[in-house]
Enzyme design. Structure first.
Site, PDB file in Angstrom:
ATOM      1  N   PHE A 113     -32.695  58.655  53.961  1.00  0.00           N
ATOM      2  CA  PHE A 113     -33.416  58.352  52.718  1.00  0.00           C
ATOM      3  C   PHE A 113     -34.225  59.555  52.245  1.00  0.00           C
ATOM      4  O   PHE A 113     -34.208  59.909  51.055  1.00  0.00           O
ATOM      5  CB  PHE A 113     -34.338  57.157  52.976  1.00  0.00           C
ATOM      6  CG  PHE A 113     -35.272  56.817  51.847  1.00  0.00           C
ATOM      7  CD1 PHE A 113     -34.897  55.917  50.861  1.00  0.00           C
ATOM      8  CD2 PHE A 113     -36.550  57.376  51.788  1.00  0.00           C
ATOM      9  CE1 PHE A 113     -35.763  55.589  49.830  1.00  0.00           C
ATOM     10  CE2 PHE A 113     -37.424  57.051  50.765  1.00  0.00           C
ATOM     11  CZ  PHE A 113     -37.028  56.156  49.781  1.00  0.00           C
ATOM     12  N   ASP A 114     -34.944  60.217  53.149  1.00  0.00           N
ATOM     13  CA  ASP A 114     -35.779  61.361  52.785  1.00  0.00           C
ATOM     14  C   ASP A 114     -34.947  62.481  52.171  1.00  0.00           C
ATOM     15  O   ASP A 114     -35.298  63.045  51.125  1.00  0.00           O
ATOM     16  CB  ASP A 114     -36.498  61.917  54.019  1.00  0.00           C
ATOM     17  CG  ASP A 114     -37.449  60.931  54.655  1.00  0.00           C
ATOM     18  OD1 ASP A 114     -37.035  59.791  54.936  1.00  0.00           O
ATOM     19  OD2 ASP A 114     -38.610  61.305  54.887  1.00  0.00           O
ATOM     20  N   THR A 115     -33.850  62.818  52.846  1.00  0.00           N
ATOM     21  CA  THR A 115     -33.005  63.904  52.370  1.00  0.00           C
ATOM     22  C   THR A 115     -32.404  63.572  51.011  1.00  0.00           C
ATOM     23  O   THR A 115     -32.363  64.418  50.109  1.00  0.00           O
ATOM     24  CB  THR A 115     -31.877  64.185  53.381  1.00  0.00           C
ATOM     25  OG1 THR A 115     -32.453  64.513  54.651  1.00  0.00           O
ATOM     26  CG2 THR A 115     -31.004  65.323  52.912  1.00  0.00           C
TER      27      THR A 115
END
Length: 281
Positions: free
Chosen positions: A193-195
């Site tokens: 999700f972060d990437t």
């Protein structure tokens, strides 16, 4: 959470989400430390939201007890597991100007939180990330995790042209209006999700602000490194295909503006004193 000062000027606010899954043994201590730190030193209205994603231990009981004891703490319960799912759920519904998250182990030094969110509150940047790979960061972790982290970020640079230095540090913030525009295009519900958020931001010309952090590895971390790495590689492949086909371009992304005169926010010197890096396409 949205307050006004003595002159009737609205003060900008921040919601900090702490996603948890079976963390009953550390939750009370960590949230207590975070709450005390922010009450003492953070100059803006804030809310701490515990996002329990499908815990099977006493996490939810501990979380609800904390909401009764600490005035700025709230809790949300999701019946499906996934850190990305929990963040997306809470951030999309937030009424704060800026949303952030940090890991429950508080591996990242809390002194970095104001420098993290200040550029977003001032209108200077769109997203902000803590970077363990910044030259001014102080990081304590084993060689295996160091190698994996550096290798992953090198792959992101080579495969997706990433210009941010540390995709997976659990210490991030984003303007809420920007996140709402990006959220429908984020598919991952777990660690990638972060990437995915950062790649979408970069592809759409948003400014990503980086700050160095003090970070100490949590020896009790239960992240499955091998499985996470495989999922991340799959996510990179999906994002590469989306980039090639133009599906990462989003037309409704809000653009930066200066803070309106009827809204107070902290200027950026507190953050720029640590030589941050900003990236925009």
């Amino acid at each position: 959470m949205n307050e006004t000062n003595a002159g009737g000027v609205r003060r900008r606010s921040v919601e900090i989400v702490v996603p948890v899954h079976n963390e009953a043994h550390v939750l009370a201590d960590s949230i207590g430390r975070l709450h005390a730190y922010l009450e003492e030193s953070f100059p803006f209205p804030f809310r701490i939201t515990i996002a329990d994603n499908a815990s099977t231990d006493a996490t939810w009981t501990v979380a609800t007890n904390l909401t009764l004891r600490l005035p700025h703490v709230h809790a949300r319960r999701l019946e499906e597991k996934g850190r990305g799912r929990a963040l997306k759920h809470v951030w999309s519904r937030s009424t704060a100007d800026v949303v952030a998250y940090m890991d429950v182990d508080l591996s990242t030094g809390l002194e970095g939180f104001l420098p993290l969110v200040a550029p977003l509150l001032s209108g200077h940047s769109d997203l902000a990330i803590g970077s363990r790979l910044h030259r001014q960061s102080a990081v304590v972790r084993g060689p295996k995790r160091e190698f994996i982290s550096r290798s992953y970020n090198l792959l992101l640079k080579a495969g997706l042209g990433a210009r941010f230095s540390d995709a997976q540090c659990g210490f991030k913030a984003v303007r809420t209006d920007v996140f709402r525009a990006l959220a429908p295009h984020i598919e991952d519900t777990a660690w990638f999700f972060d990437t995915e958020l950062l790649v979408l931001a970069q592809r759409n010309g948003l400014r990503v602000h980086e700050v160095p952090v003090d970070w100490v590895d949590d020896p009790d971390s239960r992240v499955d490194i091998v499985r996470t790495a495989v999922d991340d590689l799959r996510g990179m492949g999906r994002m590469f295909r989306a980039t090639v086909t133009g599906r990462t371009r989003i037309h409704a992304v809000p653009r930066r503006t200066t803070v309106p005169q009827n809204v107070t926010a902290l200027p950026t010197p507190a953050a720029t004193a640590v030589e941050p890096m900003e990236y925009a396409s």
